[in-house]
Design a protein around this motif. Sequence first.
Motif, mmCIF file in Angstrom:
data_model
loop_
_atom_site.group_PDB
_atom_site.id
_atom_site.type_symbol
_atom_site.label_atom_id
_atom_site.label_comp_id
_atom_site.label_asym_id
_atom_site.label_seq_id
_atom_site.Cartn_x
_atom_site.Cartn_y
_atom_site.Cartn_z
ATOM 1 N N GLU A 242 0.822 -1.218 0.000
ATOM 2 C CA GLU A 242 0.000 0.000 0.000
ATOM 3 C C GLU A 242 0.848 1.257 0.000
ATOM 4 O O GLU A 242 0.459 2.268 -0.579
ATOM 5 N N LEU A 243 2.012 1.187 0.698
ATOM 6 C CA LEU A 243 2.854 2.385 0.748
ATOM 7 C C LEU A 243 3.444 2.675 -0.620
ATOM 8 O O LEU A 243 3.529 3.825 -1.050
ATOM 9 N N GLU A 245 2.069 1.852 -3.448
ATOM 10 C CA GLU A 245 0.965 2.350 -4.271
ATOM 11 C C GLU A 245 0.640 3.794 -3.916
ATOM 12 O O GLU A 245 0.371 4.611 -4.803
ATOM 13 N N ALA A 246 0.687 4.108 -2.624
ATOM 14 C CA ALA A 246 0.384 5.479 -2.214
ATOM 15 C C ALA A 246 1.346 6.450 -2.877
ATOM 16 O O ALA A 246 0.943 7.492 -3.397
ATOM 17 N N ALA A 247 2.626 6.096 -2.878
ATOM 18 C CA ALA A 247 3.620 6.995 -3.475
ATOM 19 C C ALA A 247 3.429 7.067 -4.989
ATOM 20 O O ALA A 247 3.411 8.158 -5.572
ATOM 21 N N LEU A 248 3.246 5.914 -5.628
ATOM 22 C CA LEU A 248 3.095 5.919 -7.083
ATOM 23 C C LEU A 248 1.869 6.729 -7.490
ATOM 24 O O LEU A 248 1.889 7.462 -8.483
ATOM 25 N N ALA A 249 0.787 6.602 -6.695
ATOM 26 C CA ALA A 249 -0.442 7.317 -7.049
ATOM 27 C C ALA A 249 -0.292 8.821 -6.894
ATOM 28 O O ALA A 249 -1.102 9.579 -7.398
ATOM 29 N N LEU A 250 0.757 9.262 -6.170
ATOM 30 C CA LEU A 250 1.002 10.702 -6.058
ATOM 31 C C LEU A 250 1.848 11.207 -7.219
ATOM 32 O O LEU A 250 2.250 12.367 -7.239
ATOM 33 N N GLY A 251 2.146 10.316 -8.157
ATOM 34 C CA GLY A 251 2.958 10.740 -9.282
ATOM 35 C C GLY A 251 4.439 10.764 -8.957
ATOM 36 O O GLY A 251 5.186 11.571 -9.479
ATOM 37 N N VAL A 252 4.865 9.854 -8.068
ATOM 38 C CA VAL A 252 6.284 9.744 -7.748
ATOM 39 C C VAL A 252 6.877 8.628 -8.602
ATOM 40 O O VAL A 252 6.306 7.544 -8.647
ATOM 41 N N PRO A 253 7.982 8.875 -9.299
ATOM 42 C CA PRO A 253 8.561 7.802 -10.104
ATOM 43 C C PRO A 253 9.010 6.637 -9.235
ATOM 44 O O PRO A 253 9.242 6.800 -8.043
ATOM 45 N N LEU A 256 12.263 6.867 -7.079
ATOM 46 C CA LEU A 256 12.137 7.711 -5.888
ATOM 47 C C LEU A 256 11.275 7.034 -4.834
ATOM 48 O O LEU A 256 11.495 7.207 -3.638
ATOM 49 N N VAL A 261 10.611 5.944 0.080
ATOM 50 C CA VAL A 261 9.534 5.348 0.862
ATOM 51 C C VAL A 261 9.927 3.952 1.342
ATOM 52 O O VAL A 261 9.902 3.657 2.532
ATOM 53 N N MET B 53 -2.778 2.765 -12.478
ATOM 54 C CA MET B 53 -2.265 2.114 -11.276
ATOM 55 C C MET B 53 -2.321 0.593 -11.408
ATOM 56 O O MET B 53 -1.704 -0.124 -10.637
ATOM 57 N N VAL B 81 3.861 8.323 -14.800
ATOM 58 C CA VAL B 81 4.095 9.229 -13.669
ATOM 59 C C VAL B 81 3.358 10.550 -13.882
ATOM 60 O O VAL B 81 2.715 11.078 -12.965
ATOM 61 N N ARG B 84 -0.359 10.094 -13.329
ATOM 62 C CA ARG B 84 -0.773 10.005 -11.926
ATOM 63 C C ARG B 84 -0.686 11.343 -11.217
ATOM 64 O O ARG B 84 -1.319 11.532 -10.182
ATOM 65 N N ARG B 85 0.112 12.259 -11.750
ATOM 66 C CA ARG B 85 0.121 13.594 -11.139
ATOM 67 C C ARG B 85 -1.176 14.329 -11.459
ATOM 68 O O ARG B 85 -1.552 15.254 -10.758
ATOM 69 N N PHE B 97 2.264 7.548 5.164
ATOM 70 C CA PHE B 97 3.638 7.040 5.248
ATOM 71 C C PHE B 97 4.078 7.017 6.703
ATOM 72 O O PHE B 97 4.082 8.051 7.369
ATOM 73 N N ASN B 113 9.173 13.918 -4.673
ATOM 74 C CA ASN B 113 9.636 14.271 -6.006
ATOM 75 C C ASN B 113 10.787 15.266 -5.980
ATOM 76 O O ASN B 113 11.128 15.852 -7.007
#
Lengths: 363, 259
Positions: A242-243, A245-253, A256, A261, B53, B81, B84-85, B97, B113
Amino acid sequence: MTMTTTKAPATAMPNALTSGKLPKYSPLWLLAGAFALSIAIFAVVDAAGGEAFNWAGMAVLAVVLFCVLIWLISRLVEGGRKATDRLVTALVSSAFAIALVPLISVTYTVIVKGVARFDLSFFTESMRNVVGAGGGALHAIVGTLLITGMATLISVPIGLLTAIYLVEYGRGRLARGVTFFVDVMTGIPSIVAGLFAFALFALLFDDPGIRFGFGGAVALSVLMIPVVVRSSEEMLKLVPNELREAALALGVPKYLTVLKVVLPTSIAGIITGVMISIARVIGETAPLLIIAGFTASMNYNLFAERMMTLPVFVYNQYASQGTDAQAYLDRAWTGALTLILIVALLNIIARLVAKFLAPKGLR
Amino acid sequence: MSKRIEVNDLNVYYSSFLAVEGVSLTIEPRTVTAFIGPSGCGKSTFLRTLNRMHEVIPGARVEGEVLIDGNNLYGAGVDPVLVRRQVGMVFQRPNPFPTMSIGDNVLAGAKLNNKRMSKSEGDDLIEKSLRGANLWNEVKDRLHMPGSGLSGGQQQRLCIARAIAVNPEIILMDEPCSALDPISTLAIEDLIEEMKQEFTIVIVTHNMQQASRVSDRTAFFNIAGTGKPGKLIEYDDTTTMFSNPSVQATEDYVSGRFG
Ligand SMILES: Nc1ncnc2c1ncn2[C@@H]1O[C@H](COP(=O)(O)OP(=O)(O)OP(=O)(O)O)[C@@H](O)[C@H]1O
Ligand SMILES: [Mg+2]
């Protein structure tokens, strides 16, 4: 003012949920009783046979007696389920005690015998020009720290990156292949790692008698890398998906996400794993004997000349005793004690670091 | 700021298993759309394809197209990416987190980022997002405390704050209230009502009242049986869907007479 009180019924109704129960400390009393009985039996038998008192036999008999007694008594008073519980508790505790025996015995022996030379000169002098008593293991302590430190420097990046590849990126045949070879590496005998490093550098530098500290670090890395990979892999797998996915869903490559994370979440466990892998290799003797050799002098340079390490020092003192044998044996024991202390210290540091870095507020 | 979503004949596969078949629908900007349907009919699967996703799951792939203001998400050279932004997501289970404080959680989209941001800019963004998620008053005195120390409902609103802090156009929510008590649920429903001013919102829910309360349009998904693909059965205004749907299965489902 009227008060309604519920009066206890005159004849106490038996609570349907109770059952017979042994008094709280009865197992301990029973254990003491079992030992007393066993001591009595062995005292009589050994005295009759004219032999020395048999401590080991006494302990075994006492434990067996205890297991039988607690099961019987509990069965009579508390019933079958409780009796099984008591019996298994007794068995598990005895297994634990048996596992502790060698640990305590080794620690005790090393401390008692090692304390004789646990003095200032042991930690400030080398063995250069020492025959007989005196001298120290500073050269070996420095060598162990340098070689193990260098091995850690080599193994941690390789091992950690491999683990990250396996958990975060690896799919299909390549990942399965890597996993397989890491498993195979785990089983490599340490002497083979030493021979590998020796052969590698003997061929590279065309010197059939090559001995130097860095070679020892390479040999230790061969042993250390699979341990680091395995433990880091387990820790990375513990990070909830989930963590990520949470980061990826924020548009984090993805890179990173892994870096900022996944790694911070698992860093405490990874450090513990690295410390365990250090403890695993710091006591290695055979590979270092081959490729780092032994010497009586200080050597701070990993890349030239022979370099002493603590396990080799212990082995060497024991294997080639001089005329004053006791001085050599004392040094060997103190060397062993120092090694144990270094590992213990590393473990304490690892615990503190892990505690400090662990995600807060979790659990 | 918000955008229109257009889906044309979308199939979703998990390896060789066809999970969702032939979905076409259009979602207008600044509306709330609810996805309803029985468990396993592919609501989550379909929702995830709206911001790629599903690609996190090994073996998952799609056929067909998803257009966001005319741009195909699955066109050649599209960077997931960047997608998703623009299309944020809130998950069923709150997932702040654990290594970050409440404030850092809100800023996570920027911090992870490596975006540079002055302290005052950061503080402003934290306050704005937390106010937007109706959480500011509850946490303003403990922004430096770990996010996992909040209650489940607060954590979920923290996740919503985190999602709106990156300023997306569209927000997808997969059963955001299923782990929450009625009061937190109500707080989030009010929040969705407000967020509609700025974002296009798609929400998956098992709660019929919730769907009828918060959404403008409702899509009903169903499966013919286990192992069969999920399909979009009916898609219409929420009032129509709940008062006189044109398909019998929809009526059975929304009135609880299903199965
Ligand atoms: N990771 C996966 N790998 C393979 N199959 C999956 C995976 N996730 C879901 N599926 C399958 O895809 C189908 C749709 O699942 P999905 O999770 O989208 O259902 P859902 O409508 O969200 O259900 P629920 O209301 O219970 O959340 C199911 O048959 C499910 O078994
Ligand atoms: Mg779902």
